[in-house]
Design a protein around this motif. Sequence first.
Motif, PDB file in Angstrom:
ATOM      1  N   TYR A 113     -11.784  25.363 -24.135  1.00  0.00           N
ATOM      2  CA  TYR A 113     -12.152  26.202 -25.125  1.00  0.00           C
ATOM      3  C   TYR A 113     -12.723  25.626 -26.230  1.00  0.00           C
ATOM      4  O   TYR A 113     -13.575  25.951 -26.842  1.00  0.00           O
ATOM      5  CB  TYR A 113     -11.035  26.939 -25.510  1.00  0.00           C
ATOM      6  CG  TYR A 113     -10.421  28.170 -24.562  1.00  0.00           C
ATOM      7  CD1 TYR A 113     -11.100  29.481 -24.929  1.00  0.00           C
ATOM      8  CD2 TYR A 113      -9.625  28.096 -23.843  1.00  0.00           C
ATOM      9  CE1 TYR A 113     -10.805  30.463 -24.252  1.00  0.00           C
ATOM     10  CE2 TYR A 113      -9.295  29.176 -22.977  1.00  0.00           C
ATOM     11  CZ  TYR A 113      -9.835  30.369 -22.832  1.00  0.00           C
ATOM     12  OH  TYR A 113      -9.737  31.250 -22.368  1.00  0.00           O
ATOM     13  N   PHE A 114     -12.214  24.236 -26.555  1.00  0.00           N
ATOM     14  CA  PHE A 114     -13.025  23.521 -27.827  1.00  0.00           C
ATOM     15  C   PHE A 114     -14.528  23.364 -27.266  1.00  0.00           C
ATOM     16  O   PHE A 114     -15.254  23.570 -28.064  1.00  0.00           O
ATOM     17  CB  PHE A 114     -12.302  22.149 -28.005  1.00  0.00           C
ATOM     18  CG  PHE A 114     -12.997  21.207 -28.743  1.00  0.00           C
ATOM     19  CD1 PHE A 114     -13.195  21.574 -29.963  1.00  0.00           C
ATOM     20  CD2 PHE A 114     -13.340  20.050 -28.228  1.00  0.00           C
ATOM     21  CE1 PHE A 114     -13.947  20.379 -30.845  1.00  0.00           C
ATOM     22  CE2 PHE A 114     -14.126  19.076 -28.854  1.00  0.00           C
ATOM     23  CZ  PHE A 114     -14.394  19.504 -30.173  1.00  0.00           C
ATOM     24  N   LEU A 115     -14.854  22.900 -26.105  1.00  0.00           N
ATOM     25  CA  LEU A 115     -16.097  22.540 -25.828  1.00  0.00           C
ATOM     26  C   LEU A 115     -17.027  23.852 -25.672  1.00  0.00           C
ATOM     27  O   LEU A 115     -18.203  23.761 -26.002  1.00  0.00           O
ATOM     28  CB  LEU A 115     -15.938  21.634 -24.405  1.00  0.00           C
ATOM     29  CG  LEU A 115     -15.157  20.459 -24.585  1.00  0.00           C
ATOM     30  CD1 LEU A 115     -15.044  19.500 -23.150  1.00  0.00           C
ATOM     31  CD2 LEU A 115     -15.957  19.225 -25.414  1.00  0.00           C
ATOM     32  N   GLN A 116     -16.289  24.943 -25.022  1.00  0.00           N
ATOM     33  CA  GLN A 116     -17.338  26.019 -24.796  1.00  0.00           C
ATOM     34  C   GLN A 116     -17.372  26.872 -26.032  1.00  0.00           C
ATOM     35  O   GLN A 116     -18.447  27.069 -26.447  1.00  0.00           O
ATOM     36  CB  GLN A 116     -16.808  26.799 -23.481  1.00  0.00           C
ATOM     37  CG  GLN A 116     -16.959  26.056 -22.469  1.00  0.00           C
ATOM     38  CD  GLN A 116     -16.656  26.754 -20.999  1.00  0.00           C
ATOM     39  OE1 GLN A 116     -16.816  27.984 -21.097  1.00  0.00           O
ATOM     40  NE2 GLN A 116     -16.176  26.415 -19.993  1.00  0.00           N
ATOM     41  N   PRO A 127     -20.591  25.783 -18.886  1.00  0.00           N
ATOM     42  CA  PRO A 127     -19.609  25.561 -18.059  1.00  0.00           C
ATOM     43  C   PRO A 127     -19.986  24.081 -17.467  1.00  0.00           C
ATOM     44  O   PRO A 127     -18.969  23.135 -17.223  1.00  0.00           O
ATOM     45  CB  PRO A 127     -19.327  26.546 -17.115  1.00  0.00           C
ATOM     46  CG  PRO A 127     -19.833  27.615 -17.935  1.00  0.00           C
ATOM     47  CD  PRO A 127     -20.858  27.312 -18.768  1.00  0.00           C
ATOM     48  N   LEU A 128     -21.057  23.903 -17.112  1.00  0.00           N
ATOM     49  CA  LEU A 128     -21.499  22.924 -16.426  1.00  0.00           C
ATOM     50  C   LEU A 128     -21.600  21.741 -17.335  1.00  0.00           C
ATOM     51  O   LEU A 128     -20.949  20.524 -17.146  1.00  0.00           O
ATOM     52  CB  LEU A 128     -23.080  22.883 -15.709  1.00  0.00           C
ATOM     53  CG  LEU A 128     -23.498  21.569 -15.179  1.00  0.00           C
ATOM     54  CD1 LEU A 128     -22.554  21.140 -13.934  1.00  0.00           C
ATOM     55  CD2 LEU A 128     -25.019  21.723 -14.618  1.00  0.00           C
ATOM     56  N   ASP A 129     -21.909  21.609 -18.708  1.00  0.00           N
ATOM     57  CA  ASP A 129     -21.809  20.599 -19.433  1.00  0.00           C
ATOM     58  C   ASP A 129     -20.519  20.189 -20.108  1.00  0.00           C
ATOM     59  O   ASP A 129     -20.080  19.215 -20.273  1.00  0.00           O
ATOM     60  CB  ASP A 129     -22.848  20.969 -20.717  1.00  0.00           C
ATOM     61  CG  ASP A 129     -24.106  21.003 -20.633  1.00  0.00           C
ATOM     62  OD1 ASP A 129     -24.646  20.276 -19.687  1.00  0.00           O
ATOM     63  OD2 ASP A 129     -25.059  21.734 -21.310  1.00  0.00           O
ATOM     64  N   CYS A 130     -19.638  21.413 -20.105  1.00  0.00           N
ATOM     65  CA  CYS A 130     -18.343  21.009 -20.292  1.00  0.00           C
ATOM     66  C   CYS A 130     -17.689  20.388 -19.181  1.00  0.00           C
ATOM     67  O   CYS A 130     -16.859  19.197 -19.492  1.00  0.00           O
ATOM     68  CB  CYS A 130     -17.516  22.532 -20.570  1.00  0.00           C
ATOM     69  SG  CYS A 130     -15.774  22.436 -20.452  1.00  0.00           S
ATOM     70  N   ALA A 131     -17.769  20.563 -18.052  1.00  0.00           N
ATOM     71  CA  ALA A 131     -17.385  19.773 -16.900  1.00  0.00           C
ATOM     72  C   ALA A 131     -18.008  18.497 -16.750  1.00  0.00           C
ATOM     73  O   ALA A 131     -17.318  17.395 -16.382  1.00  0.00           O
ATOM     74  CB  ALA A 131     -17.739  20.523 -15.411  1.00  0.00           C
ATOM     75  N   PRO A 177     -16.488   9.997 -27.427  1.00  0.00           N
ATOM     76  CA  PRO A 177     -14.928  10.236 -27.543  1.00  0.00           C
ATOM     77  C   PRO A 177     -14.013  11.323 -26.917  1.00  0.00           C
ATOM     78  O   PRO A 177     -12.935  11.090 -26.218  1.00  0.00           O
ATOM     79  CB  PRO A 177     -15.058  10.787 -29.262  1.00  0.00           C
ATOM     80  CG  PRO A 177     -16.040  11.026 -29.539  1.00  0.00           C
ATOM     81  CD  PRO A 177     -17.120  10.540 -28.672  1.00  0.00           C
ATOM     82  N   THR A 178     -14.991  12.247 -26.319  1.00  0.00           N
ATOM     83  CA  THR A 178     -14.216  13.197 -25.424  1.00  0.00           C
ATOM     84  C   THR A 178     -14.248  12.683 -24.084  1.00  0.00           C
ATOM     85  O   THR A 178     -13.126  12.826 -23.460  1.00  0.00           O
ATOM     86  CB  THR A 178     -15.316  14.531 -25.517  1.00  0.00           C
ATOM     87  OG1 THR A 178     -15.627  15.064 -26.475  1.00  0.00           O
ATOM     88  CG2 THR A 178     -14.785  15.304 -24.376  1.00  0.00           C
ATOM     89  N   GLY A 179     -15.056  11.931 -23.554  1.00  0.00           N
ATOM     90  CA  GLY A 179     -15.016  11.082 -22.422  1.00  0.00           C
ATOM     91  C   GLY A 179     -13.870  10.326 -22.301  1.00  0.00           C
ATOM     92  O   GLY A 179     -13.416  10.086 -21.411  1.00  0.00           O
ATOM     93  N   THR A 180     -13.720   9.450 -23.501  1.00  0.00           N
ATOM     94  CA  THR A 180     -12.730   8.355 -23.522  1.00  0.00           C
ATOM     95  C   THR A 180     -11.421   9.240 -23.531  1.00  0.00           C
ATOM     96  O   THR A 180     -10.715   8.740 -22.717  1.00  0.00           O
ATOM     97  CB  THR A 180     -12.906   7.877 -25.096  1.00  0.00           C
ATOM     98  OG1 THR A 180     -14.195   7.207 -25.130  1.00  0.00           O
ATOM     99  CG2 THR A 180     -11.747   6.722 -25.020  1.00  0.00           C
TER     100      THR A 180
END
Length: 510
Positions: free
Chosen positions: A325-328, A335-339, A394-397
């Motif tokens: 929910y934070f990303l979207q 959804p694709l970028d979020c994934a 930071p999200t990926g980390t």
Amino acid sequence: MTAGRGPAKASPWTARRGPVLACSVVGAAVVALDGTVLTVAQPALQRDLGAGLDQVQWTSTGYLIAVASLLVLAGRLGDRYGHRRVFAIGAIGFAAVSTAIALAPGIGAVIVLRVLQGVCGALLQPATLGMLRTAFPPERLGTPIALRTAAIGLAAAAGPLVGGALVSAYGWRSVFLLGVPPTLAIGLLALATGERDPDRQVEGQAERPGDGPGERDAQESAPAPWSASGGLSALDPLGALLLTAALGLVVHGLVAAARPGGAPAGALACAGAVAAAVALARHERRAARPLLPPELLRSGPVVAGLAVLLAASAALFGSLFVATYFLQDVQGLDPLDCALRVLPLAVLMVLGAPLCAPLQRRFGPRRTATAGAVLLALGVLTLSRLDATAGAVPTGTSAALLGAGFVTVLVTATSVVVHRAPEDHAGVAGGLQQTAMNVGPALGVAVATLALARAPLGGFVPSAGAAVPALVVIAALAVPAALALPGTGRRRTRPGPPSPRPGRRSCVRS
């Protein structure tokens, strides 16, 4: 006859370990894939069938309640009648019900069929671990379990992409047909695979020189000693009913609590679950053949492993709920970028799973699982510091730490639970492991939702809300549970009688 016969040929069951491993890996992956692709398909399903949001939610809730409430009973059935048979029934039934859902005329039929699919999933899931326990020696379980975990991670990562492509091209019904060929294939393969491994010797026993193929076949087809008689009473039907009620109510309560305004109903359901659990505990103490074997529940490593899995899965799935929910909603990603932002989680799960077995052999379950629990807690803590402007790094980390920590905990704790359980109760142990992995996510999402309701000002921004800090506490609880795991991966240490060398038969007095 033993001298000069050359290298020993692989036993029939050694050759069958490949099919057993394939059934276990594919079965677990199909169930994981089914859950992720359905999430993507639900909006299209709602539009096509003219259903309400609450009805669509029950396509997931009904399945989850059916699975969670029947896993332990399904494991008990596997212990009594054979994991291969129970697995085959579950897999073929899963394929048949999936086909029926794809042809369902309305939302009511979909909900009923999803509950029935949950029953089949409950038969299938514990058997994926029970078959491994009976096919592989305990000291070699790490690698098969790691492969199974890697397949689950890969399926979970591919699910949204595959589901999105199928729904866009062929509609929501196609996602239910996706798992039909593999589940039907592994169900038929399981029927063609032997049940037990005559080449594996029970600990402390040696193969008798006079045992031939006929005698070994008779041994492998014989039921476990505890279930040799007793009919229905051996399955402890009252205990099964009470456990089903307790688990079904607790899952329903957690799911209800995660909905807006559902806290009172959730609390009432959880209170009913506590009452059923108390009645179950009293019954199990008096039962001649309890559903939950006392020797299993008194095993410190098994209980610690289940606690680790419960806390870790709650922390992970609660974090993913908030992060999605934070990303979207906050950052406006599709959804694709979020994934793609959380893709490091799935990548590390797939790549890290094969490394867990050698790490466990070298450092022992305690150190390995503790390191994984610390990484998981660090991942949730990193997520809790993200603000609305957080970028991909930071999200990926955070996702990478979550993936590395969770896969380490999952493989290690599952290995301990399956390894330390007596073989006669491997199905119940697998059912308890799967129960923890089903109740944990519901618990994590419920905690996150309740925290958001109590501190709504921050919304889904992790650094401004109370949801992720609450999940940090849950993740931290996995650390002391991991410290209670065994310090080494060996079940027994010297002194003891030396094992017979390969190629030599031990003398057994008649």
